[in-house]
Design a protein around this motif. Structure first.
Motif, PDB file in Angstrom:
ATOM      1  N   MET A 224      -5.884 -66.734  15.925  1.00  0.00           N
ATOM      2  CA  MET A 224      -5.878 -65.587  15.025  1.00  0.00           C
ATOM      3  C   MET A 224      -7.261 -64.959  14.992  1.00  0.00           C
ATOM      4  O   MET A 224      -8.259 -65.648  15.017  1.00  0.00           O
ATOM      5  CB  MET A 224      -5.477 -66.025  13.609  1.00  0.00           C
ATOM      6  CG  MET A 224      -5.344 -64.870  12.631  1.00  0.00           C
ATOM      7  SD  MET A 224      -4.854 -65.388  10.963  1.00  0.00           S
ATOM      8  CE  MET A 224      -6.445 -65.960  10.359  1.00  0.00           C
TER       9      MET A 224
ATOM     10  N   ASN B  33      -9.639 -61.837  12.962  1.00  0.00           N
ATOM     11  CA  ASN B  33      -9.783 -60.920  11.830  1.00  0.00           C
ATOM     12  C   ASN B  33     -10.672 -59.766  12.264  1.00  0.00           C
ATOM     13  O   ASN B  33     -11.886 -59.934  12.447  1.00  0.00           O
ATOM     14  CB  ASN B  33     -10.398 -61.640  10.628  1.00  0.00           C
ATOM     15  CG  ASN B  33      -9.449 -62.634   9.997  1.00  0.00           C
ATOM     16  OD1 ASN B  33      -8.243 -62.434   9.993  1.00  0.00           O
ATOM     17  ND2 ASN B  33      -9.997 -63.711   9.458  1.00  0.00           N
TER      18      ASN B  33
ATOM     19  N   THR C 142     -14.783 -58.817  15.502  1.00  0.00           N
ATOM     20  CA  THR C 142     -14.039 -59.856  14.813  1.00  0.00           C
ATOM     21  C   THR C 142     -14.967 -60.589  13.857  1.00  0.00           C
ATOM     22  O   THR C 142     -16.153 -60.801  14.151  1.00  0.00           O
ATOM     23  CB  THR C 142     -13.417 -60.851  15.803  1.00  0.00           C
ATOM     24  OG1 THR C 142     -14.445 -61.404  16.637  1.00  0.00           O
ATOM     25  CG2 THR C 142     -12.377 -60.161  16.676  1.00  0.00           C
TER      26      THR C 142
ATOM     27  N   GLY D 258      -1.348 -56.239  13.614  1.00  0.00           N
ATOM     28  CA  GLY D 258      -1.655 -57.268  12.630  1.00  0.00           C
ATOM     29  C   GLY D 258      -1.309 -56.802  11.232  1.00  0.00           C
ATOM     30  O   GLY D 258      -0.551 -55.844  11.042  1.00  0.00           O
ATOM     31  N   TYR D 259      -1.918 -57.466  10.252  1.00  0.00           N
ATOM     32  CA  TYR D 259      -1.571 -57.230   8.854  1.00  0.00           C
ATOM     33  C   TYR D 259      -2.843 -57.153   8.005  1.00  0.00           C
ATOM     34  O   TYR D 259      -3.858 -57.758   8.337  1.00  0.00           O
ATOM     35  CB  TYR D 259      -0.649 -58.340   8.344  1.00  0.00           C
ATOM     36  CG  TYR D 259       0.650 -58.399   9.115  1.00  0.00           C
ATOM     37  CD1 TYR D 259       1.751 -57.656   8.700  1.00  0.00           C
ATOM     38  CD2 TYR D 259       0.762 -59.160  10.274  1.00  0.00           C
ATOM     39  CE1 TYR D 259       2.938 -57.679   9.417  1.00  0.00           C
ATOM     40  CE2 TYR D 259       1.943 -59.194  11.005  1.00  0.00           C
ATOM     41  CZ  TYR D 259       3.023 -58.440  10.564  1.00  0.00           C
ATOM     42  OH  TYR D 259       4.194 -58.466  11.293  1.00  0.00           O
ATOM     43  N   THR D 260      -2.747 -56.416   6.897  1.00  0.00           N
ATOM     44  CA  THR D 260      -3.907 -56.210   6.032  1.00  0.00           C
ATOM     45  C   THR D 260      -3.469 -56.166   4.579  1.00  0.00           C
ATOM     46  O   THR D 260      -2.274 -56.197   4.271  1.00  0.00           O
ATOM     47  CB  THR D 260      -4.646 -54.913   6.428  1.00  0.00           C
ATOM     48  OG1 THR D 260      -5.908 -54.842   5.790  1.00  0.00           O
ATOM     49  CG2 THR D 260      -3.827 -53.678   6.088  1.00  0.00           C
TER      50      THR D 260
ATOM     51  N   VAL E  13      -8.035 -56.727   9.473  1.00  0.00           N
ATOM     52  CA  VAL E  13      -6.684 -56.800  10.030  1.00  0.00           C
ATOM     53  C   VAL E  13      -6.560 -58.162  10.696  1.00  0.00           C
ATOM     54  O   VAL E  13      -7.318 -58.474  11.618  1.00  0.00           O
ATOM     55  CB  VAL E  13      -6.410 -55.689  11.053  1.00  0.00           C
ATOM     56  CG1 VAL E  13      -4.995 -55.831  11.621  1.00  0.00           C
ATOM     57  CG2 VAL E  13      -6.599 -54.317  10.435  1.00  0.00           C
ATOM     58  N   ALA E  14      -5.640 -58.971  10.199  1.00  0.00           N
ATOM     59  CA  ALA E  14      -5.440 -60.311  10.745  1.00  0.00           C
ATOM     60  C   ALA E  14      -4.295 -60.280  11.754  1.00  0.00           C
ATOM     61  O   ALA E  14      -3.208 -59.788  11.457  1.00  0.00           O
ATOM     62  CB  ALA E  14      -5.122 -61.298   9.628  1.00  0.00           C
ATOM     63  N   THR E  15      -4.568 -60.788  12.945  1.00  0.00           N
ATOM     64  CA  THR E  15      -3.549 -60.831  13.987  1.00  0.00           C
ATOM     65  C   THR E  15      -2.895 -62.212  14.031  1.00  0.00           C
ATOM     66  O   THR E  15      -3.394 -63.177  13.462  1.00  0.00           O
ATOM     67  CB  THR E  15      -4.169 -60.514  15.356  1.00  0.00           C
ATOM     68  OG1 THR E  15      -5.179 -61.490  15.655  1.00  0.00           O
ATOM     69  CG2 THR E  15      -4.810 -59.122  15.363  1.00  0.00           C
ATOM     70  N   ASP E  16      -1.763 -62.296  14.726  1.00  0.00           N
ATOM     71  CA  ASP E  16      -1.045 -63.568  14.904  1.00  0.00           C
ATOM     72  C   ASP E  16      -0.716 -64.221  13.567  1.00  0.00           C
ATOM     73  O   ASP E  16      -0.902 -65.417  13.371  1.00  0.00           O
ATOM     74  CB  ASP E  16      -1.854 -64.527  15.783  1.00  0.00           C
ATOM     75  CG  ASP E  16      -2.134 -63.951  17.158  1.00  0.00           C
ATOM     76  OD1 ASP E  16      -1.215 -63.361  17.738  1.00  0.00           O
ATOM     77  OD2 ASP E  16      -3.279 -64.060  17.626  1.00  0.00           O
ATOM     78  N   VAL E  17      -0.229 -63.401  12.634  1.00  0.00           N
ATOM     79  CA  VAL E  17       0.170 -63.880  11.309  1.00  0.00           C
ATOM     80  C   VAL E  17       1.684 -63.727  11.174  1.00  0.00           C
ATOM     81  O   VAL E  17       2.251 -62.713  11.595  1.00  0.00           O
ATOM     82  CB  VAL E  17      -0.534 -63.058  10.202  1.00  0.00           C
ATOM     83  CG1 VAL E  17       0.014 -63.389   8.835  1.00  0.00           C
ATOM     84  CG2 VAL E  17      -2.035 -63.289  10.242  1.00  0.00           C
TER      85      VAL E  17
ATOM     86  N   ILE F 260      -5.010 -63.706   5.223  1.00  0.00           N
ATOM     87  CA  ILE F 260      -5.598 -62.405   5.582  1.00  0.00           C
ATOM     88  C   ILE F 260      -6.959 -62.268   4.900  1.00  0.00           C
ATOM     89  O   ILE F 260      -7.979 -62.161   5.556  1.00  0.00           O
ATOM     90  CB  ILE F 260      -4.670 -61.231   5.206  1.00  0.00           C
ATOM     91  CG1 ILE F 260      -3.348 -61.335   5.972  1.00  0.00           C
ATOM     92  CG2 ILE F 260      -5.361 -59.899   5.513  1.00  0.00           C
ATOM     93  CD1 ILE F 260      -2.363 -60.247   5.623  1.00  0.00           C
TER      94      ILE F 260
END
Length: 257
Positions: A1, A3, A17, A134-136, A172-176, A248
């Motif tokens: 993951m 960020n 990152t 990703g997600y935030t 933005v966090a990836t692989d979540v 996140i």
């Protein structure tokens, strides 16, 4: 993951990152082929920006079973959403001021944000995952009294698009796995929201797929997944608001009257 963050440093905008309190600077395009430059920056030496520059901010309504039940609203057959103005965006840590033209209730809405990483037009639900970067964390701030001020027209966009009413980040966090996440909102040190993303009516992949059939989604665009129970008014002269999503991070802002 990973960020991902965007920042301003010595008059220039960059991205990279975040590892602990250190930013590993990258070059190229965040969404396609970003490469580390080898440079490192201390988080304390930069000013964080919104982690992406979306062409649009899509905000869901009535997308959680628990809130629908509380409001006695039927479960929608299709995602119900509005667009927030890009000018409402503000950075993590920023102070948001009450609009001078409005003296009614201002509410917080802690939400999960989906960040698009690859152009999506008419994609299937199965393919949608490949278009999510990703997600935030999002605080969908709303001037609540404006929505139904005019009985002939619900003013959702106006209520949610004042300057500063769109903080998101800090990363933005990836692989979540979004279904494993919980959104918490803390107002002036007291928890006001605590709800699972697994309660969403439309999942992240369903949202990306369905909305991509309505409009093209571009890299950096944000889909705010909607909120659940616990939304409330920010009443104090100065209000510290934290949107906390473990996995996140924490989005912190201050709203002042």
């Amino acid at each position: 993951m990973a960020n991902w963050v965007r920042y301003s440093h010595s008059g220039a905008v960059g991205f990279g990152t975040l590892e602990g309190n250190t930013i590993l600077v990258h070059g190229g395009n965040m969404f396609n082929g970003a490469q580390p430059t080898g440079e490192r920056l201390a988080l304390s030496d930069v000013a964080l920006l919104t982690p992406t520059e979306p062409t649009k901010i899509i905000a869901l309504w009535n997308n959680f079973h628990a809130l629908a039940a509380k409001l006695n609203s039927p479960i929608p057959a299709d995602p119900l959403y509005l667009l927030k103005a890009g000018s409402c965006l503000t950075t993590p840590g920023a102070t948001v001021h009450r609009p001078s033209s409005y003296d009614g209730k201002v509410v917080y809405e802690g939400e999960l944000g989906i960040v698009i990483g690859k152009t999506a037009t008419g994609v299937s639900e199965e393919a949608a995952e490949g278009h999510i970067f990703g997600y935030t964390c999002v605080n969908d701030i709303t001037a609540a009294d404006i929505i139904n001020k005019d009985a002939t027209f619900a003013q959702w966009v106006r209520a949610k698009s004042f300057d500063g009413f769109g903080p998101f980040g800090p990363v933005v966090a990836t692989d979540v796995d979004p279904a494993s996440l919980t959104v918490r909102t803390i107002l002036n040190g007291q928890e006001r929201q605590n709800y699972p993303i697994s309660d969403m009516v439309f999942s992240a992949r369903q949202l990306v797929s369905r909305i991509s059939h309505d409009m093209t989604l571009n890299p950096g665009d944000i889909i705010c997944c909607g909120t659940s129970v616990g939304v409330g008014t920010m009443k104090e002269p100065s209000n510290a608001v934290e949107i906390v999503i473990e996995g996140i991070g924490t989005l912190s802002n201050t709203f002042v009257q």
